[in-house]
Design a protein around this motif. Structure first.
Motif, mmCIF file in Angstrom:
data_model
loop_
_atom_site.group_PDB
_atom_site.id
_atom_site.type_symbol
_atom_site.label_atom_id
_atom_site.label_comp_id
_atom_site.label_asym_id
_atom_site.label_seq_id
_atom_site.Cartn_x
_atom_site.Cartn_y
_atom_site.Cartn_z
ATOM 1 N N VAL A 157 1.024 -1.169 0.026
ATOM 2 C CA VAL A 157 -0.039 -0.064 -0.067
ATOM 3 C C VAL A 157 0.825 1.223 -0.075
ATOM 4 O O VAL A 157 1.760 1.386 0.808
ATOM 5 N N VAL A 158 0.673 2.116 -1.002
ATOM 6 C CA VAL A 158 1.153 3.488 -1.189
ATOM 7 C C VAL A 158 0.444 4.515 -0.523
ATOM 8 O O VAL A 158 -0.574 4.718 -1.406
ATOM 9 N N THR A 159 0.625 5.124 0.561
ATOM 10 C CA THR A 159 -0.099 6.380 1.074
ATOM 11 C C THR A 159 0.356 7.650 0.345
ATOM 12 O O THR A 159 1.511 7.994 0.253
ATOM 13 N N MET A 160 -0.841 8.265 -0.434
ATOM 14 C CA MET A 160 -0.371 9.397 -1.021
ATOM 15 C C MET A 160 -1.032 10.544 -0.551
ATOM 16 O O MET A 160 -2.304 10.543 0.049
ATOM 17 N N GLY A 161 -0.409 11.528 -0.571
ATOM 18 C CA GLY A 161 -1.047 13.178 0.044
ATOM 19 C C GLY A 161 -0.370 14.038 -0.708
ATOM 20 O O GLY A 161 0.713 14.097 -1.166
ATOM 21 N N ASP A 162 -0.858 15.328 -0.677
ATOM 22 C CA ASP A 162 -0.562 16.590 -1.256
ATOM 23 C C ASP A 162 0.446 17.051 -0.113
ATOM 24 O O ASP A 162 0.790 16.660 0.664
ATOM 25 N N SER A 163 0.760 18.602 -0.374
ATOM 26 C CA SER A 163 1.837 19.438 0.585
ATOM 27 C C SER A 163 1.527 19.251 1.952
ATOM 28 O O SER A 163 2.260 19.506 2.710
ATOM 29 N N SER A 179 4.185 -1.221 3.812
ATOM 30 C CA SER A 179 3.539 0.250 3.837
ATOM 31 C C SER A 179 4.522 1.259 3.245
ATOM 32 O O SER A 179 5.793 1.404 3.675
ATOM 33 N N HIS A 180 4.197 2.353 2.339
ATOM 34 C CA HIS A 180 5.083 3.269 1.663
ATOM 35 C C HIS A 180 4.348 4.524 1.706
ATOM 36 O O HIS A 180 3.284 4.668 1.774
ATOM 37 N N LEU A 181 5.065 5.393 1.654
ATOM 38 C CA LEU A 181 4.678 6.752 1.594
ATOM 39 C C LEU A 181 5.077 7.573 0.077
ATOM 40 O O LEU A 181 6.221 7.215 -0.535
ATOM 41 N N LEU A 182 4.176 8.293 -0.338
ATOM 42 C CA LEU A 182 4.400 9.219 -1.597
ATOM 43 C C LEU A 182 3.638 10.507 -1.380
ATOM 44 O O LEU A 182 2.456 10.803 -1.791
ATOM 45 N N ILE A 183 4.601 11.467 -1.090
ATOM 46 C CA ILE A 183 3.978 12.897 -0.567
ATOM 47 C C ILE A 183 4.458 13.730 -1.409
ATOM 48 O O ILE A 183 5.864 13.999 -1.694
ATOM 49 N N ARG A 184 3.773 14.968 -1.709
ATOM 50 C CA ARG A 184 4.119 15.901 -2.434
ATOM 51 C C ARG A 184 4.945 16.943 -1.422
ATOM 52 O O ARG A 184 4.292 17.334 -0.301
ATOM 53 N N GLY A 185 6.219 17.151 -1.545
ATOM 54 C CA GLY A 185 7.162 17.992 -0.570
ATOM 55 C C GLY A 185 6.811 19.578 -0.889
ATOM 56 O O GLY A 185 6.565 19.954 -1.994
ATOM 57 N N PHE A 284 15.357 5.317 -13.796
ATOM 58 C CA PHE A 284 14.487 6.094 -14.192
ATOM 59 C C PHE A 284 13.094 5.639 -14.019
ATOM 60 O O PHE A 284 12.028 6.286 -13.697
ATOM 61 N N GLU A 285 12.980 4.237 -14.719
ATOM 62 C CA GLU A 285 11.656 3.558 -14.647
ATOM 63 C C GLU A 285 10.905 3.575 -13.303
ATOM 64 O O GLU A 285 9.630 3.916 -13.200
ATOM 65 N N GLN A 286 11.686 3.645 -12.230
ATOM 66 C CA GLN A 286 11.165 3.584 -10.845
ATOM 67 C C GLN A 286 10.658 5.016 -10.329
ATOM 68 O O GLN A 286 9.612 5.070 -9.912
ATOM 69 N N ALA A 287 11.381 5.800 -10.916
ATOM 70 C CA ALA A 287 10.919 7.341 -10.675
ATOM 71 C C ALA A 287 9.595 7.722 -11.559
ATOM 72 O O ALA A 287 8.670 8.407 -10.894
ATOM 73 N N ALA A 288 9.792 7.218 -12.607
ATOM 74 C CA ALA A 288 8.578 7.528 -13.471
ATOM 75 C C ALA A 288 7.306 6.799 -13.014
ATOM 76 O O ALA A 288 6.126 7.366 -12.973
ATOM 77 N N ARG A 289 7.432 5.607 -12.604
ATOM 78 C CA ARG A 289 6.128 4.916 -11.799
ATOM 79 C C ARG A 289 5.644 5.808 -10.785
ATOM 80 O O ARG A 289 4.524 5.790 -10.652
ATOM 81 N N CYS A 290 6.693 6.433 -10.010
ATOM 82 C CA CYS A 290 5.978 7.147 -8.700
ATOM 83 C C CYS A 290 5.110 8.270 -9.273
ATOM 84 O O CYS A 290 4.382 8.788 -8.637
ATOM 85 N N VAL A 291 5.953 9.047 -10.096
ATOM 86 C CA VAL A 291 5.264 10.305 -10.917
ATOM 87 C C VAL A 291 3.840 9.817 -11.287
ATOM 88 O O VAL A 291 3.072 10.724 -11.466
ATOM 89 N N LYS A 292 3.783 8.734 -12.182
ATOM 90 C CA LYS A 292 2.583 8.372 -12.797
ATOM 91 C C LYS A 292 1.514 7.991 -11.657
ATOM 92 O O LYS A 292 0.125 8.462 -11.703
ATOM 93 N N TRP A 293 2.139 7.321 -10.614
ATOM 94 C CA TRP A 293 0.960 7.136 -9.446
ATOM 95 C C TRP A 293 0.488 8.670 -8.982
ATOM 96 O O TRP A 293 -0.749 8.407 -8.492
ATOM 97 N N TYR A 294 1.325 9.490 -8.819
ATOM 98 C CA TYR A 294 0.933 10.717 -8.182
ATOM 99 C C TYR A 294 0.103 11.595 -9.052
ATOM 100 O O TYR A 294 -0.962 12.095 -8.371
ATOM 101 N N THR A 295 -0.145 11.222 -10.402
ATOM 102 C CA THR A 295 -1.004 11.920 -11.218
ATOM 103 C C THR A 295 -2.499 11.397 -10.845
ATOM 104 O O THR A 295 -3.339 12.101 -10.986
ATOM 105 N N TYR A 296 -2.495 10.185 -9.945
ATOM 106 C CA TYR A 296 -4.107 9.619 -9.732
ATOM 107 C C TYR A 296 -4.316 10.368 -8.256
ATOM 108 O O TYR A 296 -5.585 9.980 -8.046
ATOM 109 N N ARG A 297 -3.622 11.159 -7.849
ATOM 110 C CA ARG A 297 -4.094 11.920 -6.583
ATOM 111 C C ARG A 297 -5.103 12.738 -6.799
ATOM 112 O O ARG A 297 -6.042 12.911 -5.842
#
Length: 436
Positions: A157-163, A179-185, A284-297
């Motif tokens: 599970v990747v928890t996502m949030g804005d700033s 459990s992982h985090l993906l947060i807009r800094g 790069f592919e791993q970074a791109a995957r995270c950016v793509k996931w963030y577009t679903y926020r």
């Protein structure tokens, strides 16, 4: 279940219109006023169903965001507090929406509702002098803990949030391996780099590639494709100097991604996303995957939009904040169902529509759209059915229109309810009279 079915069939209608008669309307209002049930009783049933859907996905996104239920226009409603302005009153709502990594919403897994007492207006100005557990930002930590308890260990599970979620305590919180985090800094934190600070350090990193992402429509811009230059680095983020528990905390190692748009269209503000994640990034592919996931926020924003504009939660004239929260818990299921139908049709267009619609619904829909009294023997695909529903709501279906959005679908569902009810009644009458 009956109340949800009635409201889901006519999401933009008033409660009496959706319920259909006085008895059902009174039952809905009595249920929301009942002292024997709590809002969480309603949510728990939906959460259990959401977790069952989550189990079939190896990776899920837990997208969290906060919104206001503005009840300023209902001054007689008691049990509400002030919102982002002292003259506005209502409820604060923080929702966590589970989604697939392809952007199909799986359901709400946590929802927190609270009021801001007016006597706390002066205290809010001294928020920096309080620990996290005394602030509203504690909701991010509470939701993460709830998510980690609910999601099976077999699922990542990747928890996502804005700033707003850029909170050091969130990053330093102990997490299980899945459990992982993906947060807009947003904060320019001190880091273990020659540049000393986060924003400067990541900008000194060499670009690793170019990624094209789809930017969805919002009130300020049309949908478009943005070309983003990516940078990433592993940095150790220091404990904030003004943190009240600084002596008890340690620096946190994070992966930092900077996604920047260098040549945006004229008149459009360039995208610049600084993302902080606990997910390992080596290429790069791993970074791109995270950016793509963030577009679903933005899915959580569409969910709150559907809840308010589609379901009309802010228009309900109920007497107390508790009754509003009971209605909110009910409509939360309705809003998710609208979103799910919309995006399930986009990603699984060939699936049969009988997974969403009952026989009398797709039969009456097909007969109405095709202007033929005899419906097809087999149900249409989910994409075909959703486009037909949307056409009832004003969707024109031109090449430039793309796939229908939530707004035209909820309008169409309201019309389909009446059409299907008439179809069911007339065909039951025909059968009762021995007609085929």
């Amino acid at each position: 279940m009956r109340i949800v079915e009635d409201l889901a069939s006519q999401p933009s209608s008033s409660v009496p219109q959706a319920c259909g008669n006085m008895a059902a309307t009174c039952a809905a209002y009595d249920f929301w006023s009942s002292p024997y049930f709590e809002p969480d009783d309603i949510r728990k049933a939906h959460v259990r169903s959401s977790i069952e859907r989550i189990k079939s996905h190896e990776i899920v996104l837990a997208i969290q965001d906060t919104t206001n239920i503005d009840l300023t226009n209902h001054p007689s409603t008691t049990g509400v507090g002030y919102l982002d302005h002292q003259k506005l009153s209502g409820l604060k709502v923080d929702s966590t929406l589970a989604s697939t990594i392809d952007g199909v919403p799986l359901g709400i897994i946590d929802q927190q509702v609270w009021t801001r007492p007016r006597e706390n207006l002066g205290i809010a100005k001294k928020r920096r002098q309080r620990e996290t557990q005394e602030k509203e930002s504690q909701r991010w930590l509470d939701s993460l803990k709830t998510t980690q308890q609910l999601i099976p260990k077999e699922n990542m599970v990747v928890t996502m949030g804005d700033s707003e979620a850029d909170i050091f305590d969130l990053f330093s919180l102990k997490r299980p391996e899945n459990s992982h985090l993906l947060i807009r800094g947003t904060h320019n934190r001190k880091v273990d780099h020659t540049a000393q600070y986060l924003h400067q350090a990541i900008r000194q990193t060499q670009p690793c590639g170019l990624l094209s992402v789809e930017i969805k429509r919002n009130p300020e811009q049309n949908p478009r494709i943005a070309n983003l230059i990516l940078r990433f680095a592993t940095l150790e983020v220091c404990v904030p100097a003004n943190h009240l528990a600084r002596s008890q905390l340690k620096p946190v190692k994070l992966q930092v991604i900077l996604a920047q748009e260098e040549n945006p269209p004229d008149g459009v503000e360039a995208i610049s996303w600084l993302l902080l994640t606990t997910i390992e990034i080596c290429r790069f592919e791993q970074a791109a995957r995270c950016v793509k996931w963030y577009t679903y926020r933005w899915l959580i924003e569409r969910y709150h939009y559907t809840l308010k504009s589609g379901c009309g939660i802010e228009k309900l004239q109920l007497e107390t904040g508790r009754r509003i929260e009971m209605a909110l818990a009910t409509y939360s299921i309705v809003a998710w169902r609208l979103l799910w139908i919309t995006y399930q049709a986009r990603l699984h267009p060939d699936e049969s529509c009988d997974t969403v619609l009952e026989a009398h619904e797709w039969q009456s829909l097909s007969a109405t759209i095709n202007k033929h009294p005899i419906p097809p023997k087999n149900p249409p695909s989910l994409q075909q059915a959703v486009r037909m529903i949307a056409s009832l709501g004003g969707f024109l279906g031109r090449k430039s229109d793309g796939e229908p959005g939530v707004k035209t679908i909820w309008r169409g569902l309201r019309r389909l309810h009446d059409i299907a009810a008439t179809w069911k009644l007339t065909h039951s009458t025909f059968k009762a009279n021995g007609c085929s």
